[in-house]
Design a protein around this motif. Structure first.
Motif, PDB file in Angstrom:
ATOM      1  N   SER A  87       0.902  -1.153  -0.225  1.00  0.00           N
ATOM      2  CA  SER A  87       0.008   0.151  -0.128  1.00  0.00           C
ATOM      3  C   SER A  87       0.920   1.303  -0.128  1.00  0.00           C
ATOM      4  CB  SER A  87      -0.977  -0.097   1.294  1.00  0.00           C
ATOM      5  OG  SER A  87      -1.742  -1.171   1.190  1.00  0.00           O
ATOM      6  N   PRO A  88       0.711   2.197  -0.715  1.00  0.00           N
ATOM      7  CA  PRO A  88       1.142   3.729  -0.863  1.00  0.00           C
ATOM      8  C   PRO A  88       1.058   4.245   0.649  1.00  0.00           C
ATOM      9  CG  PRO A  88      -0.583   3.833  -2.172  1.00  0.00           C
ATOM     10  CD  PRO A  88      -0.512   2.475  -2.005  1.00  0.00           C
ATOM     11  N   LEU A 119      -4.204  14.284 -11.469  1.00  0.00           N
ATOM     12  CA  LEU A 119      -5.475  14.088 -10.694  1.00  0.00           C
ATOM     13  C   LEU A 119      -6.838  13.829 -11.584  1.00  0.00           C
ATOM     14  CD1 LEU A 119      -4.468  17.373  -8.635  1.00  0.00           C
ATOM     15  CD2 LEU A 119      -4.754  14.709  -7.763  1.00  0.00           C
ATOM     16  N   GLU A 120      -6.574  14.577 -12.641  1.00  0.00           N
ATOM     17  CA  GLU A 120      -7.863  14.234 -13.577  1.00  0.00           C
ATOM     18  C   GLU A 120      -8.001  12.755 -13.939  1.00  0.00           C
ATOM     19  OE1 GLU A 120      -9.921  16.177 -17.251  1.00  0.00           O
ATOM     20  OE2 GLU A 120      -8.480  16.773 -16.693  1.00  0.00           O
ATOM     21  N   LEU A 121      -7.026  12.446 -14.221  1.00  0.00           N
ATOM     22  CA  LEU A 121      -6.930  10.913 -14.871  1.00  0.00           C
ATOM     23  C   LEU A 121      -7.276   9.997 -13.595  1.00  0.00           C
ATOM     24  CD1 LEU A 121      -6.500   9.080 -17.136  1.00  0.00           C
ATOM     25  CD2 LEU A 121      -3.822   9.012 -16.063  1.00  0.00           C
ATOM     26  N   VAL A 122      -7.030  10.149 -12.477  1.00  0.00           N
ATOM     27  CA  VAL A 122      -7.357   9.205 -11.541  1.00  0.00           C
ATOM     28  C   VAL A 122      -8.771   9.821 -10.674  1.00  0.00           C
ATOM     29  CG1 VAL A 122      -4.960   8.698 -10.886  1.00  0.00           C
ATOM     30  CG2 VAL A 122      -6.031  10.424  -9.550  1.00  0.00           C
ATOM     31  N   VAL A 145      -1.433   5.579  -7.507  1.00  0.00           N
ATOM     32  CA  VAL A 145      -1.470   5.381  -8.895  1.00  0.00           C
ATOM     33  C   VAL A 145      -1.099   6.832  -9.349  1.00  0.00           C
ATOM     34  CG1 VAL A 145      -2.764   5.131 -10.935  1.00  0.00           C
ATOM     35  CG2 VAL A 145      -2.923   3.598  -8.919  1.00  0.00           C
ATOM     36  N   ALA A 146      -1.802   8.053  -8.818  1.00  0.00           N
ATOM     37  CA  ALA A 146      -1.331   9.316  -9.132  1.00  0.00           C
ATOM     38  C   ALA A 146      -0.095   9.906  -9.134  1.00  0.00           C
ATOM     39  CB  ALA A 146      -2.287  10.446  -8.740  1.00  0.00           C
ATOM     40  N   LEU A 155       6.485   1.930 -17.996  1.00  0.00           N
ATOM     41  CA  LEU A 155       5.726   0.616 -17.373  1.00  0.00           C
ATOM     42  C   LEU A 155       5.500   0.867 -15.814  1.00  0.00           C
ATOM     43  CD1 LEU A 155       5.828  -2.177 -16.919  1.00  0.00           C
ATOM     44  CD2 LEU A 155       8.324  -2.176 -16.062  1.00  0.00           C
ATOM     45  N   LEU A 156       4.250   0.663 -15.523  1.00  0.00           N
ATOM     46  CA  LEU A 156       3.495   0.714 -14.200  1.00  0.00           C
ATOM     47  C   LEU A 156       3.399  -0.491 -13.639  1.00  0.00           C
ATOM     48  CD1 LEU A 156       2.168   2.798 -12.354  1.00  0.00           C
ATOM     49  CD2 LEU A 156       0.152   2.392 -13.627  1.00  0.00           C
ATOM     50  N   ILE A 157       3.986  -0.521 -12.304  1.00  0.00           N
ATOM     51  CA  ILE A 157       4.004  -1.803 -11.610  1.00  0.00           C
ATOM     52  C   ILE A 157       3.248  -1.732 -10.204  1.00  0.00           C
ATOM     53  CG2 ILE A 157       5.207  -3.697 -10.569  1.00  0.00           C
ATOM     54  CD1 ILE A 157       7.515  -2.802 -12.288  1.00  0.00           C
TER      55      ILE A 157
END
Length: 319
Positions: A87-88, A119-122, A145-146, A155-157
């Motif tokens: 968890s972040p 912020l808009e994307l998430v 995620v943001a 690459l997003l893990i």
């Protein structure tokens, strides 16, 4: 010019004392795909992801991320890579925007307008100026995620991004991952939820006790899946069992925790149910058990990988 794989792990092993957390696994993730690493808790998923980030090093084998290795390139491996393990974490007394701005400064600064874009994307623009201490668990996951997207990665893990979320949060997280994938970003995520992986992933590796139980596409996995099961309640279970003998397309068995369990394709189950009604046996309930892919997941991870492999010998099933 060949595009390097986003992730190329070959015969990777990691041992902690007497525990082989990861045992000679190989995983290849192509650029632009959504790849799932699936398995129950303790299967070795998080250990594998930690090796990608360089948080731990493999005892043997090779890990390449975007064509680079830690031995050859050091921290340069992380250029173009972002994500989080477990968890972040954020400063609870700062707002979401302040946390993101601080992380951006630590990473060398942000291009103009990027913070607002992520912020808009998430979908957190309306809560960006609230303190993180008041965020729900799902909102903190989305903020994680943001934070990852601030690096504008290739690459997003993500380590079990939907774990611990309520149904609405799970839905939102899956929708977010789909949007990221549609943008062309390569996403590698771990999960213990077959439904989550089925909905959003192109390919999957299923792990079992540190080893690989399956590599392949979701479509290939579906061909291996057993027929769906249903819990059946009737006014005459004995008669329902006897009638099942006239329907070779279904298998009916008694279950310690339920009246009867019927297994078969949907047309065969429907024909059997119609026969029950015609025979004067009232149907009190017909409830689906796990989905076919969930049933296959349990077969592969609970030790019955051989039975699953026999369903289609052309698939790459690694024991």
């Amino acid at each position: 010019m060949n595009v390097p794989l986003a992730v190329e792990a070959t015969d990777v092993t990691k041992v902690f004392g007497s525990v082989r957390a990861v045992d000679k696994i190989s995983v290849r993730v192509a650029a632009g795909e959504v790849y799932g690493v699936l398995g129950p808790n303790g299967a070795g998923k998080t250990t594998f992801l930690r090796m990608l980030f360089g948080l731990i090093r493999p005892d043997s084998g090779t890990v390449r991320v975007l064509g680079k290795t830690w031995d050859e390139d050091g921290v340069g491996v992380l250029d173009g890579v972002a994500g989080f393990i477990e968890s972040p974490r954020f400063y609870p007394y700062l707002t979401g925007r302040q946390n993101l701005a601080g992380l951006g400064l630590l990473d060398g600064g942000l291009r103009k307008g990027l913070l607002e874009e992520v912020l808009e994307l998430v979908e957190m623009t309306d809560r960006a100026d609230h303190k993180v201490g008041g965020y729900s668990y799902g909102m903190r996951q989305r903020l994680g995620v943001a934070a990852s997207l601030l690096r504008e990665p290739r690459l997003l893990i993500l380590d079990e991004p939907a774990n611990g979320l309520d149904p609405a949060g799970i839905r939102d997280m899956r929708a977010l991952v789909k949007r990221l994938a549609d943008s062309g970003l390569t996403v590698l995520l771990s999960s213990h939820d077959m439904t989550e992986v089925e909905e959003i992933c192109d390919n999957v590796t299923i792990m079992r006790r540190g080893t690989v139980a399956f590599h392949g596409t979701i479509a290939s996995l579906r061909t291996m899946a057993p027929a769906p099961g249903h819990v059946l309640a009737t006014t005459d279970d004995h008669g329902a069992l006897a009638l099942a003998g006239q329907h070779p397309g279904v298998a009916v068995r008694r279950d310690p925790e339920a009246a009867l369990v019927v297994t078969g394709t949907q047309p065969d189950v429907s024909a059997y149910v119609s026969a029950l009604v015609r025979a004067g046996i009232d149907l009190l309930g017909l409830t689906a058990t796990e989905t076919p892919l969930e049933a296959l997941f349990f077969m592969l991870t609970d030790g019955d990988a051989d039975a699953a492999a026999n369903a289609d010998t052309d698939l790459e099933v690694v024991r």
